[in-house]
Motif scaffolding. Structure first.
Motif, PDB file in Angstrom:
ATOM      1  N   VAL A 157     -11.881  -0.067  12.493  1.00  0.00           N
ATOM      2  CA  VAL A 157     -10.751   0.001  11.532  1.00  0.00           C
ATOM      3  C   VAL A 157     -11.267  -0.666  10.422  1.00  0.00           C
ATOM      4  CG1 VAL A 157      -8.575  -1.410  10.925  1.00  0.00           C
ATOM      5  CG2 VAL A 157      -8.990  -0.576  13.078  1.00  0.00           C
ATOM      6  N   TYR A 158     -11.396  -0.055   9.197  1.00  0.00           N
ATOM      7  CA  TYR A 158     -12.173  -0.177   7.956  1.00  0.00           C
ATOM      8  C   TYR A 158     -11.198  -0.395   6.690  1.00  0.00           C
ATOM      9  CZ  TYR A 158     -15.555   1.558  11.035  1.00  0.00           C
ATOM     10  OH  TYR A 158     -16.393   2.056  12.052  1.00  0.00           O
ATOM     11  N   VAL A 159     -11.482  -1.452   6.030  1.00  0.00           N
ATOM     12  CA  VAL A 159     -10.744  -1.454   4.439  1.00  0.00           C
ATOM     13  C   VAL A 159     -11.602  -0.941   3.374  1.00  0.00           C
ATOM     14  CG1 VAL A 159      -9.816  -3.153   2.962  1.00  0.00           C
ATOM     15  CG2 VAL A 159      -9.760  -3.411   5.167  1.00  0.00           C
ATOM     16  N   GLU A 184       6.061   0.182  14.871  1.00  0.00           N
ATOM     17  CA  GLU A 184       5.745  -1.138  15.289  1.00  0.00           C
ATOM     18  C   GLU A 184       5.471  -2.362  14.484  1.00  0.00           C
ATOM     19  OE1 GLU A 184       3.567  -1.481  19.102  1.00  0.00           O
ATOM     20  OE2 GLU A 184       4.882   0.564  19.837  1.00  0.00           O
ATOM     21  N   LEU A 185       4.542  -1.963  13.544  1.00  0.00           N
ATOM     22  CA  LEU A 185       3.955  -2.739  12.540  1.00  0.00           C
ATOM     23  C   LEU A 185       4.429  -2.917  11.292  1.00  0.00           C
ATOM     24  CD1 LEU A 185       0.068  -2.354  13.056  1.00  0.00           C
ATOM     25  CD2 LEU A 185       1.685  -4.022  13.964  1.00  0.00           C
ATOM     26  N   PHE A 186       4.959  -1.304  11.159  1.00  0.00           N
ATOM     27  CA  PHE A 186       5.547  -1.352   9.693  1.00  0.00           C
ATOM     28  C   PHE A 186       7.213  -0.861   9.352  1.00  0.00           C
ATOM     29  CE2 PHE A 186       0.905  -0.939   9.091  1.00  0.00           C
ATOM     30  CZ  PHE A 186       0.792  -1.955   8.307  1.00  0.00           C
ATOM     31  N   LEU A 193      -7.073  -6.703   9.728  1.00  0.00           N
ATOM     32  CA  LEU A 193      -6.915  -7.753  10.760  1.00  0.00           C
ATOM     33  C   LEU A 193      -5.565  -7.373  11.714  1.00  0.00           C
ATOM     34  CD1 LEU A 193      -8.107 -10.828   8.977  1.00  0.00           C
ATOM     35  CD2 LEU A 193      -9.351  -9.510  10.620  1.00  0.00           C
ATOM     36  N   VAL A 194      -4.389  -6.970  11.131  1.00  0.00           N
ATOM     37  CA  VAL A 194      -3.242  -6.857  11.934  1.00  0.00           C
ATOM     38  C   VAL A 194      -3.489  -5.815  12.823  1.00  0.00           C
ATOM     39  CG1 VAL A 194      -0.910  -6.397  11.607  1.00  0.00           C
ATOM     40  CG2 VAL A 194      -1.756  -7.959   9.934  1.00  0.00           C
TER      41      VAL A 194
END
Length: 148
Positions: A77-79, A109-111, A137-138
């Motif tokens: 997971v990258y920003v 589930e997240l958004f 992170l989330v």
């Protein structure tokens, strides 16, 4: 007398070491066959354990997608910061399987609170899921809870 003379002639032309070589070859061939039978038994036992392990693995598959970890055992997971630090994207790579299902699960589930349709999308060229914003992170915590 004739028989003794023929055996003496043959023994003159065939050295003793060669006869030993012939006899040793015949015994090693039988050993090779015995080894191959043992190898076959070991291979069949190995195949049985592999099939039982594969059956156990197939029991535990819960999702139509899989997120493989990197060489350093981290979640991929990258920003990504683009456009002069005005566009921030979170990118999930190394997805195997149905990336659309992963996108739907993240959206649900997240958004679930978001009204924006284009918040999460799938790049089908390289099979990445891209989320608008800084959510690394989330997403990493969510993937770790899922068991990836």
């Amino acid at each position: 007398m004739l028989q003794n003379s023929t055996t003496s002639l043959i023994s003159r032309f065939i050295p003793i070491s060669f006869t030993r070589f012939i006899h040793s070859k015949s015994t090693t061939n039988s050993l090779k066959h015995k080894k191959s039978a043992l190898e076959v038994k070991q291979n069949s036992a190995l195949k049985q354990t592999q099939t039982s392990q594969q059956q156990q693995l197939t029991k535990y598959v819960r999702y139509p997608y899989f997120v493989a970890r990197t060489r350093m055992k981290e979640l991929p997971v990258y920003v990504d910061v683009k456009n002069g630090r005005t566009r921030i994207l979170t990118e999930i790579s190394r997805i195997e399987g149905d990336s659309e299902a992963l996108c739907d699960d993240i959206r649900n589930e997240l958004f679930y609170w978001s009204q924006e349709k284009n918040l999460i999308r799938v790049n089908h060229t390289n099979n990445h899921v891209i989320i608008k914003g800084r959510h690394g992170l989330v997403v990493k915590e969510w993937l770790a809870k899922k068991g990836f």
